[in-house]
Design an enzyme around this catalytic site. Sequence first.
Site, PDB file in Angstrom:
ATOM      1  N   VAL A  46       0.852  -1.756   0.340  1.00 50.61           N
ATOM      2  CA  VAL A  46      -0.033   0.162   0.301  1.00 50.61           C
ATOM      3  C   VAL A  46       0.566   1.175   0.048  1.00 50.61           C
ATOM      4  O   VAL A  46       0.532   2.527  -0.926  1.00 50.61           O
ATOM      5  CB  VAL A  46      -0.713  -0.007   1.300  1.00 50.61           C
ATOM      6  CG1 VAL A  46      -1.499   0.850   1.427  1.00 50.61           C
ATOM      7  CG2 VAL A  46      -1.810  -1.535   1.147  1.00 50.61           C
ATOM      8  N   CYS A  47       2.259   1.014   0.677  1.00 44.48           N
ATOM      9  CA  CYS A  47       2.791   2.544   1.143  1.00 44.48           C
ATOM     10  C   CYS A  47       3.043   3.586  -0.559  1.00 44.48           C
ATOM     11  O   CYS A  47       3.316   4.071  -0.702  1.00 44.48           O
ATOM     12  CB  CYS A  47       4.141   1.705   1.330  1.00 44.48           C
ATOM     13  SG  CYS A  47       3.663   2.129   3.388  1.00 44.48           S
ATOM     14  N   PRO A  48       3.780   2.368  -1.667  1.00 41.49           N
ATOM     15  CA  PRO A  48       3.458   2.838  -2.564  1.00 41.49           C
ATOM     16  C   PRO A  48       3.198   3.657  -3.437  1.00 41.49           C
ATOM     17  O   PRO A  48       2.813   5.148  -3.699  1.00 41.49           O
ATOM     18  CB  PRO A  48       5.074   1.867  -3.550  1.00 41.49           C
ATOM     19  CG  PRO A  48       4.458   0.535  -2.976  1.00 41.49           C
ATOM     20  CD  PRO A  48       4.038   0.742  -1.382  1.00 41.49           C
ATOM     21  N   GLU A  50       0.964   5.093  -1.923  1.00 42.80           N
ATOM     22  CA  GLU A  50       0.524   6.352  -1.130  1.00 42.80           C
ATOM     23  C   GLU A  50       1.594   7.542  -1.566  1.00 42.80           C
ATOM     24  O   GLU A  50       0.688   8.859  -1.875  1.00 42.80           O
ATOM     25  CB  GLU A  50      -0.041   5.897   0.246  1.00 42.80           C
ATOM     26  CG  GLU A  50      -1.416   5.106   0.731  1.00 42.80           C
ATOM     27  CD  GLU A  50      -0.979   5.159   2.724  1.00 42.80           C
ATOM     28  OE1 GLU A  50      -1.804   5.606   3.160  1.00 42.80           O
ATOM     29  OE2 GLU A  50       0.596   4.826   3.042  1.00 42.80           O
ATOM     30  N   LEU A  51       2.394   6.354  -1.470  1.00 41.81           N
ATOM     31  CA  LEU A  51       3.497   7.703  -1.584  1.00 41.81           C
ATOM     32  C   LEU A  51       3.483   8.539  -3.329  1.00 41.81           C
ATOM     33  O   LEU A  51       3.779  10.088  -2.985  1.00 41.81           O
ATOM     34  CB  LEU A  51       5.023   7.191  -1.028  1.00 41.81           C
ATOM     35  CG  LEU A  51       4.956   6.663   0.270  1.00 41.81           C
ATOM     36  CD1 LEU A  51       6.265   6.515  -0.177  1.00 41.81           C
ATOM     37  CD2 LEU A  51       4.743   7.998   1.007  1.00 41.81           C
TER      38      LEU A  51
END
Length: 187
Positions: A46-48, A50-51
């Site tokens: 999920v992090c990439p 969001e960033l």
Amino acid sequence: MSLIGKKIEPFKAQAYRNGEFVEVTDENFNGNWSIVCFYPADFTFVCPTELEDLQENYAALKELGVEVYSVSTDSHFVHKAWHDHSEAISKIEYTMIGDPTQKLTRMFDVLREEEGVADRGTFLIDPDGVIQGVEINADGIGRDASIWIDKVKAAQYVRQHPGEVCPAKWKETGETLKPSLDLVGKI
């Protein structure tokens, strides 16, 4: 304990930005608006997304005088490696702070102690280094960076217009409210 209205404590951290390692301190938050986006870990799922979404909104935020910082408990070296190997992360122009000591993650009260990683927390900080907005999501719930554009505009408006407040769904061209005895029970 709420972090709203709390001033950022002194800190010093290493970061990665545009091909360079840089130092970031609490002084970076003075004199301009800032968004600090905590996320669990580099090289995840999920992090990439969001960033990358934050990067897609970075120009609009910059136009509002906002500097953006992402933070995880990974080191600035890991941020560089991720930047070099991920198509989504290679687009990032804002500062990626490493927090392997977990000082910032603890300061913003988003550390998951058992795992040593951060929750998905987003913080809006005013030019005085004071937190004006907070959003914290569970690990599996990704964020939408575009909502911070209106939140920044509202925070800037309220700062420039003491005595006025922005109602729900307020947009830059919308009406504000002046809290008073006359409004009690009439909205």
